[in-house]
Write a protein that holds these residues in place. Structure first.
Motif, short mmCIF file in Angstrom:
data_model
loop_
_atom_site.label_atom_id
_atom_site.label_comp_id
_atom_site.label_asym_id
_atom_site.label_seq_id
_atom_site.Cartn_x
_atom_site.Cartn_y
_atom_site.Cartn_z
N LYS A 419 0.83 -1.21 0.00
CA LYS A 419 0.00 0.00 0.00
C LYS A 419 0.86 1.27 0.00
CE LYS A 419 -3.84 -2.42 0.62
NZ LYS A 419 -3.31 -3.79 0.69
N SER A 420 0.35 2.28 -0.73
CA SER A 420 0.96 3.61 -0.71
C SER A 420 -0.07 4.64 -1.11
CB SER A 420 2.15 3.69 -1.67
OG SER A 420 2.59 5.04 -1.81
N ASN A 421 -0.14 5.71 -0.36
CA ASN A 421 -1.02 6.83 -0.73
C ASN A 421 -0.21 8.06 -1.11
OD1 ASN A 421 -0.08 7.62 1.76
ND2 ASN A 421 -2.07 8.26 2.57
N ALA A 422 1.05 7.85 -1.51
CA ALA A 422 1.95 8.97 -1.79
C ALA A 422 1.46 9.81 -2.98
CB ALA A 422 3.36 8.45 -2.07
N ALA A 423 0.96 9.16 -4.03
CA ALA A 423 0.46 9.91 -5.18
C ALA A 423 -0.78 10.71 -4.80
CB ALA A 423 0.15 8.96 -6.33
N TYR A 424 -1.63 10.12 -3.99
CA TYR A 424 -2.85 10.78 -3.51
C TYR A 424 -2.50 12.02 -2.68
CZ TYR A 424 -6.81 11.16 -0.17
OH TYR A 424 -7.81 11.60 0.64
N LEU A 425 -1.53 11.87 -1.78
CA LEU A 425 -1.10 13.01 -0.96
C LEU A 425 -0.41 14.07 -1.83
CD1 LEU A 425 0.35 11.16 2.19
CD2 LEU A 425 -1.88 12.29 1.95
N GLY A 426 0.31 13.61 -2.85
CA GLY A 426 1.03 14.54 -3.71
C GLY A 426 0.11 15.46 -4.49
N ILE A 427 -0.94 14.91 -5.10
CA ILE A 427 -1.85 15.75 -5.88
C ILE A 427 -2.64 16.68 -4.97
CG2 ILE A 427 -3.67 13.99 -5.91
CD1 ILE A 427 -2.89 16.69 -8.59
N ASP A 428 -3.00 16.22 -3.78
CA ASP A 428 -3.73 17.10 -2.86
C ASP A 428 -2.86 18.26 -2.38
OD1 ASP A 428 -5.98 15.62 -3.13
OD2 ASP A 428 -6.04 14.84 -1.08
N ALA A 429 -1.57 18.00 -2.16
CA ALA A 429 -0.65 19.08 -1.77
C ALA A 429 -0.48 20.08 -2.90
CB ALA A 429 0.70 18.49 -1.36
N ALA A 430 -0.36 19.58 -4.14
CA ALA A 430 -0.22 20.47 -5.29
C ALA A 430 -1.48 21.31 -5.49
CB ALA A 430 0.08 19.65 -6.55
N LEU A 431 -2.65 20.69 -5.33
CA LEU A 431 -3.91 21.42 -5.46
C LEU A 431 -4.04 22.49 -4.38
CD1 LEU A 431 -6.45 18.59 -6.35
CD2 LEU A 431 -5.93 20.61 -7.73
N ALA A 432 -3.58 22.17 -3.18
CA ALA A 432 -3.65 23.15 -2.08
C ALA A 432 -2.84 24.40 -2.43
CB ALA A 432 -3.16 22.52 -0.79
N ASP A 433 -1.65 24.21 -3.01
CA ASP A 433 -0.82 25.35 -3.41
C ASP A 433 -1.49 26.17 -4.52
OD1 ASP A 433 1.13 24.94 -1.58
OD2 ASP A 433 2.62 24.12 -2.97
N VAL A 434 -2.06 25.47 -5.51
CA VAL A 434 -2.72 26.17 -6.62
C VAL A 434 -3.90 26.99 -6.11
CG1 VAL A 434 -4.09 25.84 -8.72
CG2 VAL A 434 -1.97 24.55 -8.40
N ARG A 435 -4.69 26.39 -5.21
CA ARG A 435 -5.86 27.09 -4.69
C ARG A 435 -5.48 28.25 -3.78
NH1 ARG A 435 -8.67 21.25 -3.66
NH2 ARG A 435 -9.66 21.04 -5.73
N ALA A 436 -4.26 28.15 -3.21
CA ALA A 436 -3.77 29.24 -2.36
C ALA A 436 -3.11 30.34 -3.18
CB ALA A 436 -2.78 28.68 -1.34
N GLY A 437 -3.07 30.19 -4.49
CA GLY A 437 -2.50 31.22 -5.36
C GLY A 437 -1.04 31.05 -5.68
N LYS A 438 -0.45 29.93 -5.26
CA LYS A 438 0.97 29.69 -5.56
C LYS A 438 1.08 29.04 -6.94
CE LYS A 438 2.32 28.97 -0.72
NZ LYS A 438 2.94 28.01 0.24
N VAL A 439 1.02 29.86 -7.97
CA VAL A 439 1.07 29.33 -9.33
C VAL A 439 2.27 29.84 -10.10
CG1 VAL A 439 -1.38 28.80 -9.54
CG2 VAL A 439 -0.59 31.11 -10.00
N GLY A 440 2.51 31.13 -10.06
CA GLY A 440 3.65 31.69 -10.79
C GLY A 440 3.45 31.59 -12.30
N THR A 441 4.42 32.04 -13.04
CA THR A 441 4.36 31.97 -14.50
C THR A 441 5.18 30.79 -15.00
OG1 THR A 441 6.25 33.46 -14.69
CG2 THR A 441 4.05 34.46 -14.74
N VAL A 442 4.75 30.24 -16.12
CA VAL A 442 5.47 29.11 -16.71
C VAL A 442 6.82 29.63 -17.22
CG1 VAL A 442 5.45 27.41 -18.57
CG2 VAL A 442 3.32 27.98 -17.38
N PRO A 443 7.93 28.96 -16.88
CA PRO A 443 9.24 29.39 -17.38
C PRO A 443 9.20 29.56 -18.90
CG PRO A 443 9.52 27.68 -15.72
CD PRO A 443 8.04 27.79 -15.98
N ALA A 444 9.88 30.60 -19.41
CA ALA A 444 9.79 30.95 -20.83
C ALA A 444 10.22 29.79 -21.73
CB ALA A 444 10.66 32.18 -21.11
N HIS A 445 11.25 29.03 -21.34
CA HIS A 445 11.75 27.97 -22.21
C HIS A 445 10.78 26.78 -22.32
CE1 HIS A 445 13.22 27.07 -18.14
NE2 HIS A 445 13.19 25.79 -18.48
N LEU A 446 9.77 26.72 -21.40
CA LEU A 446 8.79 25.63 -21.45
C LEU A 446 7.51 26.03 -22.18
CD1 LEU A 446 8.96 24.13 -17.83
CD2 LEU A 446 10.25 23.45 -19.87
#
Length: 513
Positions: A419-446
């Protein structure tokens, strides 16, 4: 129309229930206000309502010319097709995709064109199980749909995006029917108990028997009325002096054409709806069921009572006792998921058996298994999700009772997997940052550099193609500046994820994280 058709069809051509017709056929709604569920499709001004209620010659041109009704069995697809014809005064022709060919389709269309040319009524062409039509059969419908020679109403239990040709789909309005709620099914059962078209007050349901029936129906109106008819027959056969309900009527009391509309649709299999497609969380579903609760039907004097034992005997399915508010239902589901998560395979199979024996929809169980595979097993055994998805597809294809074997195999895989819920915890942490406004701009080279003028803006400049780098890992900035150094995924040391940990450590060293 030959003599047989005239005797078995109404004025518009819709089937007329005869003596001995099944209860589900006799109880087909004769008006819109009898339709259970599907309120989202029948609000005032909706396309379906405009198609059914045609007021004036101009109104028919404002209504949709073709609709595809997609939904589970027993939700009212055939009923709505009948109502479109009978309520609006159109001629009704029904074809089954199982038996009809291109020749049959063209014959109906040619006849409809002749009627229009001579000032006759419009034709509603109802095609049941349209997903069974071949490409050539569906193509034969295109001219009639595009020119509105017929009003096509097609019904399917399969996702039209995969089972209906794109040209036909683009010319039609897709309407999705939802499974009936417990309250909807209860209301239909109560009406059938007292309505003269149904059981006419000859029987009444005990509370436990009613709960068992509603649970077994699984949102399928036809299934609910079929179970009720079997149970009523069993109860009446045990009482020698009980009133016998018959569907025979004198000719002058024969039902009108509008009485011959359908309760549901043709049987079939289809996904349906997954957790994100209409099925909510246990708490949400419990709240919805409580809101839709229908008051119990009154027992007529002298009515024979159908108790739980009689119903079990009539349909040969023993009731697994859940309390009437559904608490134990969701307790069992919760215990099932937690047993799989806790790696107790025997407890997992026990709770699976309880759900199956209680008549739980196997597609609901399969959806829970798919979620558990991603949430609780995760990258510790990535093949668990493949097994779960394959099981869900197989359950929809095979159906019960064999589906129990498929579900059991998936449950055993998940319960015994690391068992592992690491991917589940990972997407929830990323969503929490996005919803908190931590998005920034995409690096120009990407950024995308394929459109005109993008390169002048610096997009894509300095991008390193990963496959040209050693180990196919290119060292460059990927996260926005405000998130540099952030880590969302932290693998465990269990199962396959142990090797992921080793590889990820090397990747992060190369990337300089």
């Amino acid at each position: 129309m030959d003599l047989f058709d005239a005797a078995t069809s109404g004025t518009q051509g819709t089937p007329r229930p005869g003596p001995g017709a099944p209860l589900a056929v006799r109880m087909r709604p004769s008006a819109l206000d009898e339709v259970a569920g599907q309120e989202h499709l029948l609000v005032a001004g909706s396309p379906l309502r405009r198609l059914i209620e045609v007021d004036g010659p101009g109104a028919s041109r404002a209504a949709p010319g073709s609709v595809i009704l997609w939904g589970p069995p027993g939700t009212g697809k055939t009923t709505l097709a009948y109502l479109i014809a009978t309520t609006s005064g159109r001629r009704f022709v029904e074809l089954s995709a199982v038996t009809a060919g291109v020749k049959d389709v063209r014959q109906v269309i040619d006849d409809a064109r002749r009627r229009l040319a001579t000032g006759g009524e419009e034709t509603v062409l109802f095609i049941d199980e349209v997903h069974r039509f071949s490409k050539s059969q569906q193509d034969a419908l295109l001219p009639s749909v595009e020119n509105r020679w017929v009003t096509l109403v097609a019904a399917t239990t399969e996702n039209p995006s995969f089972s209906v040709n794109s040209p036909l789909l683009s010319r039609s309005l897709l309407l999705t029917l939802k499974p009936l709620t417990s309250g909807d099914v209860r209301a239909l059962v109560h009406r059938a108990l007292v309505d003269e078209r149904g059981l006419g007050g000859a029987v009444a349901l005990a509370e436990e028997a009613e709960e068992h029936l509603v649970r077994l129906a699984g949102g399928d109106a036809r299934k609910a009325l079929t179970i009720l008819e079997a149970a009523a027959g069993a109860a009446l056969s045990e009482v020698p002096d009980a009133p016998v309900r018959t569907t025979d009527r004198p000719d002058d009391d024969a039902p009108a054409a509008s009485d011959a509309v359908g309760q549901g649709d043709a049987p079939g299999q289809g996904e349906a709806h997954g957790e994100g497609e209409g099925a909510g969380t246990p708490d949400e579903e419990t709240a919805s069921a409580a809101a839709d609760e229908e008051p119990p039907a009154r027992a007529e004097p002298g009515a024979v009572v159908v108790d739980l034992e009689t119903m079990e005997r009539a349909i040969d399915v023993a009731a697994v006792r859940y309390d009437r508010d559904g608490d134990q239902h969701y307790d069992v589901t919760s215990a099932f998921i937690k047993s799989v998560r806790g790696s107790d395979v025997d407890a997992s199979l026990h709770y699976l058996a309880r759900m199956i024996a209680a008549g739980e929809d196997p597609r609901f169980i399969a959806r829970r298994i798919v979620i558990s595979a991603a949430e609780d097993v995760g990258m510790a055994d990535p093949s668990a999700l493949q097994t779960a998805v394959a099981a869900a597809q197989a359950v929809a294809l095979i159906g019960m009772p064999e589906a129990r074997i498929i579900l059991a195999e998936a449950v055993v895989h998940l319960a015994t997997a690391p068992k592992s819920n690491a991917a589940y915890l990972g997407i929830d942490a990323a969503l929490a940052d996005v919803r908190a406004g931590k998005v920034g701009t995409v690096p120009a080279h990407l950024r995308d550099a394929h459109y005109a003028g993008a390169k002048e803006l610096g997009h894509g400049k300095g991008y390193k193609y990963a496959h040209d780098a050693p180990h196919a890992v290119a060292r460059q900035q990927y996260l926005p500046d405000v998130l540099q150094g952030t880590r969302y995924y932290t693998p465990t040391d269990r199962g396959f994820e142990r090797s992921v940990t080793e590889r990820l450590d090397r990747i992060r060293q190369i990337l300089g994280d």
